[in-house]
Design a protein around this motif. Structure first.
Motif: not given
Length: 720
Positions: A13-18, A25-28, A42-44, A636-639
C-alpha cells in the motif's frame, strides 16, 4: 499489515510509508530521518514548538523557551504575544492581511482565508465575504450573482444554450428550453417560439387566418374554410378548397337544398347545412364529415369522468409516477386532456406517452404557469413532442423556480377516433437530467438509444430513469465498457444488449463498487446497445467510455527551471507549454494520470494555486493557497526518504513537492475501482489520450518569488 522500519512494503500500500508511521511526511530518526517522535504526527521538524510544555515538538533537541528578546525589532517580544518573532510584519499590533498565509495579527480568530466561514477558501470560493456563495450552493438564476462559483452555470442563461434570458436583457425568449433561442430554427406546430422571432409563424403558416386544426392545407392561403366552393366555383379541381367534404364536382344543374355549397347528390345530409362539416362530433347520431361512419358514444377515462380535464383551469392533479405508467387513458374525438403537477426549484420533469400511431396521431405539450392566466395562451410553453412514432416525450431538465407545470395531450388535426394511451410522469427531485443532444436525452429506451457521449463528458441518471447508448462493431473484438460513478451517492447498474435480437448479452450489478465494468472477449460484429440505470430508482452522475481493455503507458519529463511571475493586483501566472504524450494511438482513452514528480520552490507557498488542465479545461487543483506561515505544513510528499522530494528546502517547508500521486487514485486491491473521496470526480479518466496537458501556477500575492524546477508525468491509457 505494514511492519515499520524494515525497508519492506509489507502491505503493498503506497499510502503506508515504511519510514513514516505517523504519516506526517517525515521519516523517523530510526530510519535516519528527522522525526524525533514517529508515533505523533504533531511532532516533526515542521511543527511549532509550544514553549514550556516539556515537549520538543519541532525536533530541534529541546523544548522552546519564551524570551523577552524582540528578535525582529517590531516592538513586541514573544513574552508580549509576538507569535512570530522572526518576522517584523507579524505581531499583535498589526492588522490581518487576508490571503497571505500569515497570522499577521497573532489572533487565530481573524481569518487569513475563508473569511465568510462557509468551508471554502478563496479563490475556490468566488465571493469569500458571502457565506451564501460557494461551490456547494445551487445557482439562483437572474440575480446577477454567481451563487455556485461555477462558470458553466450562467446566471442569465438557465437553459445553458448560450443566450441570456430576455428578463436580464438577453435575446432568449424562453430560457426554460435550450432548443429555443435566436439561433434556432422555427419548428412549426410545436407551440414554442423556437427562434425567438415573432415574424416566423408556428401555426397558420400561410397567414390566411386559420390554424392547422381547421386548415386542411396550411401552406396555401387559397385553401381554408372561408373559400367559396360549390358546384360552379372552385369545383372539379382536385382540391378541397374550403376544407369541407372534399372536392366538389362541377354541375350547372346541381340542386343544393340546404344551401351549404355541396350538391344534394354529393351531400350525405342534403337538408342539413352544417353537414358536411370539418370534424366528426361524437355521439350525435350523424355522419358530420360525410365519411360514411357515424361516431358512437365515447367511453372516456376516469380522469375525465371525475373532472372533465379539457383545459388548464380544470387540469387533473397528478403525482410522481416513479417509473410507472398510468394505463388506459382515453382521448375522445376532438378532445384534449390536461394534467398538472407541481415542481420545486431544482426538480426535473419527464413525461412519456405511448400509444399506437397507426390508430391515430397523439401529440404532447408541456407548459408552466409562470403567473399567467389558466388558459393555454396564458401559460408559458416549455416543450412539445409531435413525432410520427408510437411515443411522445416532453421534458425539462431543471425547474429554475418552483411552479406548476401543465401537460397537454391532444390529437393531431381532426380525428374522429377514440384513442387510448399510457402516460408516465417522472419528477426528478433535485436532479438535473442530461440536455437534449447527441449522447444525451431522450435515450430512455432501447429504441431511443443515442451515440455514446463525447469523451470526458459526464452524464446523469435521475430516479427511475435509464440511459441507453448504441455502438457498432464491424469485426469481432475485445470490448470493455467502464461506467464510473461514486457508489455512495447512488448505486448504478449496467447491461449490454444485442440491438438486433433485443436480448441482454451481459450485465454488471455490483452493490459496492464505483465503477461497473463490462468486459467481453471476441464480441461478434454487430449492433449493440448499452443501458445505464439506477438500482431501485437511484440517481447519480457517471462517466462512460468504450475501449478494447488493453492498456499502455507514456511518459513526459522536464527538469528545466521556470520562473513564476510574482503576483500583485492581478495574479502572476506561469503555464507550462502544452504536454502531448508520445506514441499514443488515435482513439485511445485515458485510464489515469500519474504525477511522478512536481517540484515548486517558492518563498511563500500560501501565495500559490496549482492546477492541471487537459485541452484547456481545468481538471484538478493540486494546491490551493494551502500551508501555514508560507510553509507546506507537511501537506506534500517531501521527506528524507522520498526518491525525488528529498531536498532540505523541501523538508523544511519552502517547496511544494508531489510524488507518485494518481488522478484519479485507484484501489490497490482492485485496480478497476477508483477512489472518489470528495464526491464524483473522474478527473482524467475517460478523456481523449491524445489531448494536451498543461500545469498552471498562479501567484496571488506580491513580494515572494519562486520557480517550477521539475515536472514528470506518466499517462496510462486504453488503446482502441
Amino acid at each position: 499489515m505494514e511492519v515499520y522500519y524494515n525497508d519492506i512494503d509489507d502491505d503493498c500500500n503506497q499510502q503506508t510509508n515504511d519510514d513514516d508511521q505517523d504519516g506526517d511526511g517525515f521519516a523517523a530518526q530510526t530510519s535516519m530521518g528527522p522525526d524525533c517522535d514517529d508515533s505523533n504526527p504533531n511532532i516533526n521538524p515542521r511543527a511549532e514548538d509550544i514553549p514550556g510544555n516539556g515537549i520538543d515538538e519541532d525536533c530541534d533537541g529541546s523544548d522552546r523557551v519564551i524570551t523577552s528578546e524582540d528578535r525582529d525589532g517590531d516592538g513586541v517580544s514573544e513574552v508580549d504575544g509576538d507569535c512570530d518573532d522572526d518576522n517584523a510584519q507579524v505581531s499583535p499590533n498589526n492588522q490581518e492581511i487576508p490571503y497571505n498565509s500569515l497570522d499577521d495579527d497573532c489572533d487565530s480568530m481573524t481569518r487569513d482565508n475563508d473569511l465568510d466561514r462557509d468551508g471554502f477558501n478563496s479563490p475556490l470560493d468566488c465571493d469569500d465575504d458571502n457565506a451564501m456563495i460557494n461551490p456547494n450552493m445551487a445557482e439562483i438564476y437572474y440575480n446577477n450573482v454567481d451563487d455556485d462559483c461555477n462558470p458553466q452555470s450562467k446566471d442569465g442563461d438557465a437553459d445553458g444554450d448560450g443566450f441570456n434570458a430576455q428578463i436580464v436583457g438577453g435575446g432568449d425568449c424562453n430560457d426554460d428550453v435550450a432548443a429555443a433561442n435566436p439561433d434556432a430554427e422555427e419548428v412549426p406546430y410545436n407551440g414554442i417560439d423556437d427562434d425567438c422571432d415573432a415574424s416566423t409563424r408556428d401555426n397558420d403558416l400561410d397567414n390566411d387566418g386559420f390554424t392547422r386544426d381547421v386548415d386542411c392545407n396550411d401552406n396555401d392561403d387559397n385553401v381554408n374554410p372561408d373559400i367559396v366552393e360549390n358546384a360552379s366555383t372552385n369545383c372539379s379541381d382536385g382540391v378541397d378548397n374550403n376544407c369541407v367534404g372534399g372536392d366538389i364536382q362541377c354541375d350547372d344543374s346541381a340542386v343544393d337544398s340546404d344551401g351549404d355549397g355541396v350538391p344534394d347528390d354529393q351531400d350525405c345530409e342534403p337538408n342539413n347545412a352544417d353537414i358536411p362539416g370539418p370534424v366528426e362530433i361524437a355521439d350525435n347520431g350523424l355522419d358530420d364529415d360525410c365519411d360514411g361512419e357515424i361516431d358512437n358514444a365515447c367511453n372516456d377515462d376516469a380522469f375525465d369522468e371525475s373532472n372533465y380535464n379539457d383545459g388548464p383551469a380544470n387540469a387533473s392533479a397528478m403525482d410522481d409516477y416513479n417509473g410507472r405508467y398510468e394505463s388506459f387513458l382515453v382521448l375522445c374525438p376532438n378532445d384534449t386532456d390536461w394534467y398538472q403537477i407541481r415542481l420545486e426549484a431544482g426538480d426535473g420533469l419527464e413525461v412519456d406517452l405511448r400509444f399506437e400511431h397507426a390508430q391515430g396521431d397523439i401529440d404532447l405539450g408541456l407548459y408552466r404557469r409562470n403567473n399567467g392566466s389558466l388558459t393555454e395562451a396564458g401559460l408559458t410553453a416549455v416543450a412539445s413532442s409531435t413525432s410520427l412514432t408510437d411515443n411522445e416525450v416532453v421534458y425539462t431538465a431543471r425547474a429554475t423556480v418552483a411552479d406548476t407545470y401543465y401537460i397537454k395531450v391532444y390529437q393531431f388535426g381532426a380525428n374522429p377516433d377514440r384513442l387510448e394511451y399510457d402516460m408516465m410522469i417522472n419528477v426528478f427531485e433535485s436532479c438535473q437530467d442530461d440536455p437534449e443532444e447527441p449522447g444525451g436525452e431522450h435515450n430512455d429506451t432501447l429504441d431511443e438509444a443515442t451515440s455514446l457521449p463525447e469523451l470526458g463528458l459526464d452524464r446523469q441518471v435521475c430516479d427511475y430513469d435509464a440511459d441507453w447508448y448504441s455502438f457498432s462493431l464491424n469485426r469481432s473484438q475485445n470490448v470493455r465498457i467502464d461506467t464510473m460513478f461514486q457508489q455512495q451517492s447512488g448505486d448504478l447498474d449496467v447491461e449490454l444488449w444485442d440491438a438486433e435480437t433485443r436480448s441482454r448479452v451481459i450485465g454488471s450489478y455490483s452493490s459496492t463498487f464505483s465503477n461497473e465494468v463490462i468486459e467481453v472477449e471476441d464480441l461478434a460484429a454487430g449492433n449493440y446497445v448499452f443501458k445505464v440505470y439506477g438500482f431501485v430508482g437511484s440517481s447519480n452522475a457517471y462517466r462512460v467510455f468504450l475501449s478494447s481493455g488493453s492498456s499502455q503507458s507514456s511518459e513526459f519529463r522536464d527538469d528545466d527551471d521556470y520562473d513564476i511571475p510574482d503576483g500583485g493586483d492581478e495574479p502572476g501566472v506561469y503555464t507550462t507549454p502544452a504536454i502531448r504524450f508520445p506514441d499514443v494511438p488515435a482513439g485511445s482513452i485515458v485510464r489515469k494520470l500519474k504525477l511522478k514528480q512536481l517540484d515548486i520552490n517558492h518563498r511563500c507557498l500560501g501565495d500559490l494555486q496549482v492546477t492541471l488542465f487537459w485541452d484547456g479545461v481545468p481538471i484538478t487543483t493540486l494546491w490551493n493557497r494551502e500551508g501555514e506561515n508560507c510553509d507546506d505544513a507537511g501537506l506534500d510528499d517531501d521527506s528524507l526518504t522520498s526518491i525525488g522530494c528529498s531536498s532540505f528546502s523541501g523538508i523544511f517547508g519552502r517547496d511544494i513537492c508531489f510524488e507518485n500521486r494518481f488522478y484519479p487514485a485507484f484501489d490497490d486491491n482492485d485496480p478497476n475501482q477508483p477512489l472518489f473521496q470528495n464526491g464524483f470526480d473522474p478527473m482524467f479518466s475517460g478523456l481523449d489520450a491524445q489531448g494536451e496537458l498543461t500545469v498552471e501556477i498562479k501567484d496571488f500575492v506580491s513580494g515572494n518569488t519562486g520557480k517550477l524546477v521539475n515536472v514528470q508525468f506518466e499517462l496510462e491509457y486504453f488503446i482502441p
